[in-house]
Design a protein around this motif. Structure first.
Motif, PDB file in Angstrom:
ATOM      1  N   MET A   1       0.817  -1.207   0.000  1.00 15.01           N
ATOM      2  CA  MET A   1       0.000   0.000   0.000  1.00 15.01           C
ATOM      3  C   MET A   1       0.851   1.258   0.000  1.00 15.01           C
ATOM      4  O   MET A   1       0.337   2.367  -0.085  1.00 15.01           O
ATOM      5  CB  MET A   1      -0.905   0.018   1.230  1.00 15.01           C
TER       6      MET A   1
ATOM      7  N   ALA B   1       0.375   4.088  -2.458  1.00 15.89           N
ATOM      8  CA  ALA B   1      -0.793   4.957  -2.287  1.00 15.89           C
ATOM      9  C   ALA B   1      -0.630   5.899  -1.105  1.00 15.89           C
ATOM     10  O   ALA B   1      -1.083   7.036  -1.131  1.00 15.89           O
ATOM     11  CB  ALA B   1      -2.045   4.105  -2.097  1.00 15.89           C
ATOM     12  N   MET B   2       0.048   5.398  -0.087  1.00 13.58           N
ATOM     13  CA  MET B   2       0.220   6.199   1.118  1.00 13.58           C
ATOM     14  C   MET B   2       1.132   7.395   0.858  1.00 13.58           C
ATOM     15  O   MET B   2       0.874   8.492   1.325  1.00 13.58           O
ATOM     16  CB  MET B   2       0.862   5.353   2.216  1.00 13.58           C
TER      17      MET B   2
ATOM     18  N   VAL C   1      -0.233  10.917  -0.402  1.00 16.21           N
ATOM     19  CA  VAL C   1      -1.139  11.569   0.545  1.00 16.21           C
ATOM     20  C   VAL C   1      -0.357  12.155   1.708  1.00 16.21           C
ATOM     21  O   VAL C   1      -0.549  13.305   2.112  1.00 16.21           O
ATOM     22  CB  VAL C   1      -2.191  10.565   1.059  1.00 16.21           C
ATOM     23  N   THR C   2       0.563  11.334   2.230  1.00 10.31           N
ATOM     24  CA  THR C   2       1.387  11.801   3.326  1.00 10.31           C
ATOM     25  C   THR C   2       2.177  13.033   2.907  1.00 10.31           C
ATOM     26  O   THR C   2       2.239  14.035   3.625  1.00 10.31           O
ATOM     27  CB  THR C   2       2.370  10.700   3.745  1.00 10.31           C
TER      28      THR C   2
ATOM     29  N   SER D   1      -0.008  16.185   2.687  1.00 13.57           N
ATOM     30  CA  SER D   1      -0.430  16.755   3.969  1.00 13.57           C
ATOM     31  C   SER D   1       0.740  17.411   4.680  1.00 13.57           C
ATOM     32  O   SER D   1       0.599  18.449   5.314  1.00 13.57           O
ATOM     33  CB  SER D   1      -1.061  15.689   4.847  1.00 13.57           C
ATOM     34  N   ARG D   2       1.923  16.815   4.530  1.00 13.79           N
ATOM     35  CA  ARG D   2       3.113  17.435   5.129  1.00 13.79           C
ATOM     36  C   ARG D   2       3.410  18.760   4.447  1.00 13.79           C
ATOM     37  O   ARG D   2       3.819  19.727   5.075  1.00 13.79           O
ATOM     38  CB  ARG D   2       4.324  16.504   4.978  1.00 13.79           C
TER      39      ARG D   2
ATOM     40  N   ILE E   1       9.082   4.992   8.639  1.00 16.66           N
ATOM     41  CA  ILE E   1       7.767   4.628   9.160  1.00 16.66           C
ATOM     42  C   ILE E   1       6.796   4.414   8.008  1.00 16.66           C
ATOM     43  O   ILE E   1       6.693   5.251   7.115  1.00 16.66           O
ATOM     44  CB  ILE E   1       7.269   5.713  10.121  1.00 16.66           C
ATOM     45  N   LEU E   2       6.126   3.263   7.997  1.00 21.99           N
ATOM     46  CA  LEU E   2       5.178   2.951   6.924  1.00 21.99           C
ATOM     47  C   LEU E   2       3.767   3.393   7.263  1.00 21.99           C
ATOM     48  O   LEU E   2       3.141   4.119   6.515  1.00 21.99           O
ATOM     49  CB  LEU E   2       5.169   1.449   6.645  1.00 21.99           C
ATOM     50  N   THR E   3       3.238   2.905   8.391  1.00 16.45           N
ATOM     51  CA  THR E   3       1.880   3.303   8.760  1.00 16.45           C
ATOM     52  C   THR E   3       1.789   3.562  10.245  1.00 16.45           C
ATOM     53  O   THR E   3       2.601   3.112  11.040  1.00 16.45           O
ATOM     54  CB  THR E   3       0.835   2.206   8.462  1.00 16.45           C
ATOM     55  N   ASP E   4       0.731   4.258  10.559  1.00 15.37           N
ATOM     56  CA  ASP E   4       0.352   4.583  11.907  1.00 15.37           C
ATOM     57  C   ASP E   4      -0.513   3.428  12.409  1.00 15.37           C
ATOM     58  O   ASP E   4      -1.038   2.662  11.631  1.00 15.37           O
ATOM     59  CB  ASP E   4      -0.489   5.854  11.721  1.00 15.37           C
TER      60      ASP E   4
END
Lengths: 301, 176
Positions: free
Chosen positions: A56, A59-60, A63-64, A67-68, A129-132
């Motif tokens: 994923m 796709a992440m 977006v990340t 927003s940053r 870091i991949l996901t929260d």
């Protein structure tokens, strides 16, 4: 109720009822399994995430990034104020640097006198870091290093400055970092000038509390917090943060790690010191070989 | 006629699954790693409950289980417990759908959210009994109130965007 009595519908309905019952039963079983054999259930969960999350990433990432970017744009608005602030801080820093240089020289002389043996330098691995974790149940994140990179469960994770958490949950390509803010996180720490021991206890807030302090009178807000190395999980002396007195009148830790801008983390490669199982060996002369197991002696520890 | 409806139903179920995936995705993006300032409302429950009152075929129970179980796995929640609570809560809504439809919207609002509240209490009860560490209660309370406020907005949004309205009470037999 004008509902027809249709045998076919009745049949479908009873099938649905059976399936529904089975599903509920399965969910209860699943929860019991999770509760009873938590490590194995978490292992299964991690292995599922390991399959899915790296796929994923494509796709992440955008977006990340966006927003940053918005965050950064907002900070442009305050650039003049920040500039002024930085100038002032720089002025203060110069004074501090002078002090630091003097201290360094003094320290060098003292070390020379003491001939203290310092522990070998800790080495790092860096990860992204991949996901929260995404829910209030666990303050954690997934990183892109796993067992194949030689990560071991329990290793300390830092950002550039301070301790962030520990590795909890490993799979082949990814692993989970449990943050200090998580409500299950407990880390033994030392509060620096007073050398009081405490347990840093996460409670899903940004300021983890400090529990089990022996004498709170000796502790002042602003004291430095470092890991104590008790329990052998973390190396000692990693910076954690500063003591603050929170609004609920408890001593809490303001963490040095910046969770807001955490992208890269460093994993501290750490092998615990050999345990001293038989203290008498340290005092008595060494007996002939074969009777006592060879042991590493380190006088400074 | 029924064949036509069932053809479209797959599309609608797919849309619901995609929406759930979107929510999951939003939760997983590592934008801020600090504990949340404002707890998130339970958007998914609102949407699925509103759908179940109006067109229960779009959200059959297996889809509900699949969605919530996936969320459980990915969001580090205790496996199965929240899914179970949500499944039972939404079945309770489903069982009352004829009656809810015959009443005013304010009645629907109260019933749907009372059921949610019960599910929330049962969930916390299960976790307390089995000694699982939970996020603070205040977060759940705030999240519940935001969910309460959000429900009419979601119902309105579903009606205007997707034309999801209560079926006419006269044609009850046709629309199930």
């Amino acid at each position: 109720m004008a509902r027809r009595k249709d045998p076919e519908q009745d049949f479908a309905k009873s099938i649905r009822r059976i399936l529904f019952g089975l599903t509920v039963f399965f969910l209860v079983l699943l929860y019991l399994f999770w509760r009873i054999d938590s490590p194995r259930a978490e292992q299964i969960r991690v292995s599922i995430l390991d399959k899915v999350v790296p796929n994923m990433e494509w796709a992440m990432a955008p977006v990340t990034r966006v927003s940053r970017l918005i965050d950064d744009f907002q900070s442009y608005g305050r650039i003049y104020e920040q500039n002024q602030e930085l100038r002032r801080e720089l002025q203060q820093m110069k004074a501090w640097r002078e002090a630091a240089v003097q201290l360094e020289q003094e320290n060098a002389r003292l070390l020379d006198l003491n001939k203290v043996k310092l522990p070998r330098k800790l080495s790092y691995l860096s990860g992204v870091i991949l996901t929260d974790a995404g829910s209030p149940f666990s303050q954690s994140a997934l990183i892109n290093l796993g067992r194949r990179d030689g990560i071991v469960d329990g290793w300390a994770v830092m950002d550039g400055l301070g301790l962030t958490g520990r590795i909890a949950g490993l799979s082949e390509k990814s692993s989970r970092v449990l943050f200090l803010t998580d409500s299950t996180s407990r880390v033994p720490v030392t509060l620096k000038p007073s050398n009081q021991r405490a347990i840093l206890t996460g409670d899903s807030s940004l300021l983890p509390s400090l529990e089990f302090i022996e004498n709170t009178d000796l502790v002042r807000p602003g004291d430095r917090i470092v890991t104590s190395g008790d329990g052998g999980v973390f190396p000692s002396g990693l910076l954690v943060g500063q003591v603050v007195l929170a609004s609920d009148n408890r001593l809490r830790a303001r963490l040095s790690a910046d969770y807001k801008r955490l992208t890269f983390v460093r994993i501290v490669r750490h092998t615990p010191q050999p345990e001293i199982a038989t203290p008498d060996q340290l005092i008595n002369p060494r007996l002939p070989n074969g009777i006592i197991v060879e042991q590493d002696e380190s006088p400074s520890e | 006629m029924t064949a036509e409806i069932s053809k479209f139903i797959w599309v609608k179920q797919g849309a619901l699954a995609a929406f759930a995936f979107l929510i999951l995705f939003y939760n997983l993006i590592p934008v801020s790693l600090t504990p949340d300032d404002l707890p998130k409302p339970d958007l998914l429950y609102c949407v699925i409950a509103a759908i179940i009152v109006r067109r229960p075929q779009i959200a059959p129970f297996w889809l509900v289980v699949a969605i919530f179980l996936t969320l459980d796995i990915f969001l580090q929640r205790p496996l199965g417990a929240w899914t179970l609570c949500m499944l039972l809560a939404l079945e309770a809504v489903r069982a009352r759908r004829y009656f809810i439809r015959s009443q005013l919207f304010s009645y629907e609002w109260v019933v749907v959210l009372l059921i949610y509240l019960v599910a929330l209490i049962v969930f916390r009860f299960i976790l307390t009994v089995s000694l699982v560490a939970m996020p603070p209660l205040s977060a759940d309370v705030i999240s519940f109130f935001i969910t309460v406020v959000l429900y009419p907005i979601i119902v309105f949004g579903l009606a205007t965007l997707f034309g999801l309205r209560r079926p006419n009470t006269g044609k009850r037999g046709e629309t199930q």
